[in-house]
Design a protein around this motif. Structure first.
Motif, PDB file in Angstrom:
ATOM      1  N   ASP A   1       8.617  11.930 -14.102  1.00 49.86           N
ATOM      2  CA  ASP A   1       8.060  12.376 -12.819  1.00 49.86           C
ATOM      3  C   ASP A   1       7.500  11.150 -12.100  1.00 49.86           C
ATOM      4  O   ASP A   1       6.651  10.451 -12.637  1.00 49.86           O
ATOM      5  CB  ASP A   1       6.964  13.401 -13.133  1.00 49.86           C
ATOM      6  N   SER A   2       7.983  10.897 -10.902  1.00 47.90           N
ATOM      7  CA  SER A   2       7.528   9.683 -10.208  1.00 47.90           C
ATOM      8  C   SER A   2       6.387   9.959  -9.224  1.00 47.90           C
ATOM      9  O   SER A   2       6.017   9.080  -8.439  1.00 47.90           O
ATOM     10  CB  SER A   2       8.702   9.006  -9.503  1.00 47.90           C
ATOM     11  N   ALA A   3       5.808  11.133  -9.292  1.00 46.63           N
ATOM     12  CA  ALA A   3       4.710  11.468  -8.371  1.00 46.63           C
ATOM     13  C   ALA A   3       3.512  10.548  -8.574  1.00 46.63           C
ATOM     14  O   ALA A   3       3.250  10.069  -9.678  1.00 46.63           O
ATOM     15  CB  ALA A   3       4.274  12.912  -8.593  1.00 46.63           C
ATOM     16  N   MET A   4       2.779  10.311  -7.498  1.00 46.56           N
ATOM     17  CA  MET A   4       1.556   9.515  -7.587  1.00 46.56           C
ATOM     18  C   MET A   4       0.470  10.302  -8.306  1.00 46.56           C
ATOM     19  O   MET A   4       0.392  11.515  -8.188  1.00 46.56           O
ATOM     20  CB  MET A   4       1.067   9.125  -6.180  1.00 46.56           C
TER      21      MET A   4
ATOM     22  N   ALA B   1      -0.567   4.059 -10.901  1.00 48.13           N
ATOM     23  CA  ALA B   1      -0.825   5.182  -9.995  1.00 48.13           C
ATOM     24  C   ALA B   1       0.382   6.104  -9.841  1.00 48.13           C
ATOM     25  O   ALA B   1       0.494   6.822  -8.851  1.00 48.13           O
ATOM     26  CB  ALA B   1      -1.265   4.655  -8.632  1.00 48.13           C
ATOM     27  N   ALA B   2       1.274   6.105 -10.831  1.00 51.90           N
ATOM     28  CA  ALA B   2       2.375   7.076 -10.830  1.00 51.90           C
ATOM     29  C   ALA B   2       2.476   7.675 -12.229  1.00 51.90           C
ATOM     30  O   ALA B   2       2.106   7.027 -13.217  1.00 51.90           O
ATOM     31  CB  ALA B   2       3.689   6.401 -10.450  1.00 51.90           C
ATOM     32  N   ARG B   3       2.972   8.907 -12.313  1.00 55.91           N
ATOM     33  CA  ARG B   3       3.070   9.552 -13.629  1.00 55.91           C
ATOM     34  C   ARG B   3       3.999   8.773 -14.542  1.00 55.91           C
ATOM     35  O   ARG B   3       3.817   8.711 -15.753  1.00 55.91           O
ATOM     36  CB  ARG B   3       3.578  10.983 -13.472  1.00 55.91           C
TER      37      ARG B   3
ATOM     38  N   THR C   1       0.849  -1.192   0.000  1.00 58.81           N
ATOM     39  CA  THR C   1       0.000   0.000   0.000  1.00 58.81           C
ATOM     40  C   THR C   1       0.884   1.241   0.000  1.00 58.81           C
ATOM     41  O   THR C   1       1.872   1.296   0.733  1.00 58.81           O
ATOM     42  CB  THR C   1      -0.894   0.033   1.261  1.00 58.81           C
ATOM     43  N   ALA C   2       0.533   2.201  -0.816  1.00 55.92           N
ATOM     44  CA  ALA C   2       1.283   3.461  -0.854  1.00 55.92           C
ATOM     45  C   ALA C   2       0.303   4.633  -0.817  1.00 55.92           C
ATOM     46  O   ALA C   2      -0.814   4.505  -1.295  1.00 55.92           O
ATOM     47  CB  ALA C   2       2.136   3.533  -2.121  1.00 55.92           C
ATOM     48  N   PRO C   3       0.677   5.779  -0.237  1.00 57.14           N
ATOM     49  CA  PRO C   3       1.966   5.998   0.400  1.00 57.14           C
ATOM     50  C   PRO C   3       2.004   5.393   1.810  1.00 57.14           C
ATOM     51  O   PRO C   3       0.957   5.177   2.429  1.00 57.14           O
ATOM     52  CB  PRO C   3       2.039   7.531   0.482  1.00 57.14           C
ATOM     53  N   TYR C   4       3.218   5.127   2.307  1.00 62.17           N
ATOM     54  CA  TYR C   4       3.414   4.619   3.656  1.00 62.17           C
ATOM     55  C   TYR C   4       2.878   5.648   4.648  1.00 62.17           C
ATOM     56  O   TYR C   4       3.145   6.847   4.509  1.00 62.17           O
ATOM     57  CB  TYR C   4       4.903   4.369   3.886  1.00 62.17           C
TER      58      TYR C   4
ATOM     59  N   PRO D   1      -4.360   9.621  -4.641  1.00 60.33           N
ATOM     60  CA  PRO D   1      -3.972   9.795  -3.236  1.00 60.33           C
ATOM     61  C   PRO D   1      -3.493   8.494  -2.590  1.00 60.33           C
ATOM     62  O   PRO D   1      -2.634   8.520  -1.709  1.00 60.33           O
ATOM     63  CB  PRO D   1      -5.258  10.287  -2.563  1.00 60.33           C
ATOM     64  N   ALA D   2      -4.039   7.358  -2.999  1.00 59.07           N
ATOM     65  CA  ALA D   2      -3.652   6.091  -2.374  1.00 59.07           C
ATOM     66  C   ALA D   2      -3.802   4.951  -3.371  1.00 59.07           C
ATOM     67  O   ALA D   2      -4.619   5.012  -4.298  1.00 59.07           O
ATOM     68  CB  ALA D   2      -4.532   5.817  -1.147  1.00 59.07           C
ATOM     69  N   VAL D   3      -2.994   3.923  -3.150  1.00 59.94           N
ATOM     70  CA  VAL D   3      -3.055   2.757  -4.039  1.00 59.94           C
ATOM     71  C   VAL D   3      -2.681   1.513  -3.242  1.00 59.94           C
ATOM     72  O   VAL D   3      -1.854   1.576  -2.332  1.00 59.94           O
ATOM     73  CB  VAL D   3      -2.120   2.962  -5.259  1.00 59.94           C
TER      74      VAL D   3
END
Ligand code: ADP
Ligand code: MG
Length: 373
Positions: A295-298, A275-277, A216-219, A301-303
């Motif tokens: 870009d490694s941003a999600m 769920a990441a760019r 699960t992310a983010p921690y 909000p959650a995955v």
């Protein structure tokens, strides 16, 4: 031929590397002895040969401008041979450290990072000294070639150590103290040839029988996540690492410990596909070719990601409709034919607003698609 990228290994990680490379305009060549592998099935070219076959390696070097790996155990000699001809990322030096638990731990200690207390058992003659360190209950692990909890045995008393060592093949091992785990997490980091870093959100992992079950992310704990991320960057920099690196951590009694390094994309980073760019596999292509990292941003909000092991096929094929009908769910199947227990056959990802909710939904959906007796 200049635009082909090679990968040693034909598993699911290789498959996603191939698909990413192709989507980014490259041809992809897989070296894998199994003629029916997940990566071989989608590759532009599949060299069906052993990973260290000199002719196959020569062919790979001729066909490709750069080569990467999708598992940690290709022979270092094979990577060195390739390095004399073409770009190999990560380097044979970094892979050599990550593929042996002894060098991995030595490296962590030299880098000032905490690991679980351990002893090295290389021969039966080391047993007495190792037993004297009182690392019980503990886990004995082969130094090389282990994955998904394979090559490991739990040891409750010193008296069990010698038998376990022999059962594991009398090969070099490490004996680790079994740590009380508050949690496990991992960080996937990409480092480019110019030192550029792209880091994914830290991921909470649950293992069952030594095999990753759910991520699960983010921690949830931001402070621990940041410490783990900083540690992963430090490791990548100290290794002069170019490529995608997975770092597994334990949180034990509130303290962050490094468990192990994976010199490749990581199962716990599969959520980045949805769920990441930029996915971990796209980053692998960027690091291999030398293009700027994505870009490694999600994007959510959650995955949550849950693995689909072969055990779920015990009563027949998965009943996938509910997963396919769910707009927040992404079902991935790797195309493996034989569903053996413990074998990773696919995974299921669910995106949403809150970690607890996506995790519950992913577990529920997995149960829903699993046929019962
Ligand atoms: N020293 C330890 N203390 C507690 N749990 C452990 C320890 N070593 C391994 N484990 C458990 O077993 C899992 C697999 O072990 P790991 O060393 O990561 O091997 P693998 O290469 O098979 O992933 C870990 O993720 C953790 O859940
Ligand atoms: Mg592990």
């Amino acid at each position: 031929m200049g635009d082909a990228l090679g990968v040693i290994g034909g598993g699911q990680l290789g498959r996603y590397f191939v698909l990413a490379a192709q989507a980014m305009g490259y041809r992809a060549v897989v070296l894998e002895p199994d003629p029916q592998s997940p990566a071989g099935a989608v590759a532009d070219e599949h060299i069906v040969a052993q990973y260290d076959d000199p002719d196959a390696l020569a062919q790979l070097a001729d066909l490709c401008r750069a080569v990467t790996i999708e598992f940690e155990n290709p022979s270092v000699a094979a990577l060195e041979l390739l390095e004399r001809k073409i770009v190999v990322r990560p380097s044979s030096t970094a892979v050599a450290i990550a593929q042996d638990r002894r060098s991995e731990k030595r490296f962590c200690i030299e880098t000032g990072l905490a690991v679980a207390p351990f002893a090295i058992v290389e021969t039966i003659g080391d047993i007495t000294a190792a037993a004297a360190q009182n690392l019980f209950p503990g886990i004995i692990k082969t130094a090389g070639l282990g994955y998904d909890g394979k090559g490991q045995q739990r040891i409750d008393h010193a008296a069990q150590l010698a038998d376990a060592f022999v059962e594991l093949g009398s090969v070099p091992c490490v004996l680790e103290l079994l740590m009380p785990l508050d949690a496990e997490l991992s960080v996937v980091v990409a480092r480019g040839c110019d030192g550029e870093i792209a880091m994914f959100a830290a991921t909470h992992n649950v293992h069952i029988n030594g095999i990753l079950d759910a991520s699960t992310a983010p921690y949830a704990d931001d402070q621990v996540a940041r410490e783990a991320q900083a540690t992963a960057v430090l490791i990548a920099e100290r290794l002069n690492y170019v490529g995608v690196l997975g770092v597994e951590f334990f949180v034990s009694n509130g303290k962050l410990l490094v468990n192990e390094l994976a010199p490749r994309p990581h199962n716990s980073g599969h959520w980045t596909l949805n769920a990441a760019r930029t996915s971990q596999f796209e980053q692998q292509v960027h690091t291999l070719v030398g293009t700027p990292l994505g870009d490694s941003a999600m994007t959510q909000p959650a995955v949550a990601m849950v693995n689909l092991l072969g055990d779920r096929w015990q009563y027949g094929e998965l009943q996938t409709d509910s997963a396919r009908m769910n707009p927040r769910a992404h079902l991935h199947l790797y195309g493996k034919r034989a569903a053996r227990p413990g074998r990773k056959m696919g995974h299921l990802t669910v995106v949403g607003d809150r970690a607890a909710e996506v995790s519950a939904a992913a577990h529920q959906l997995r149960d829903d698609i699993t046929p019962s007796a």
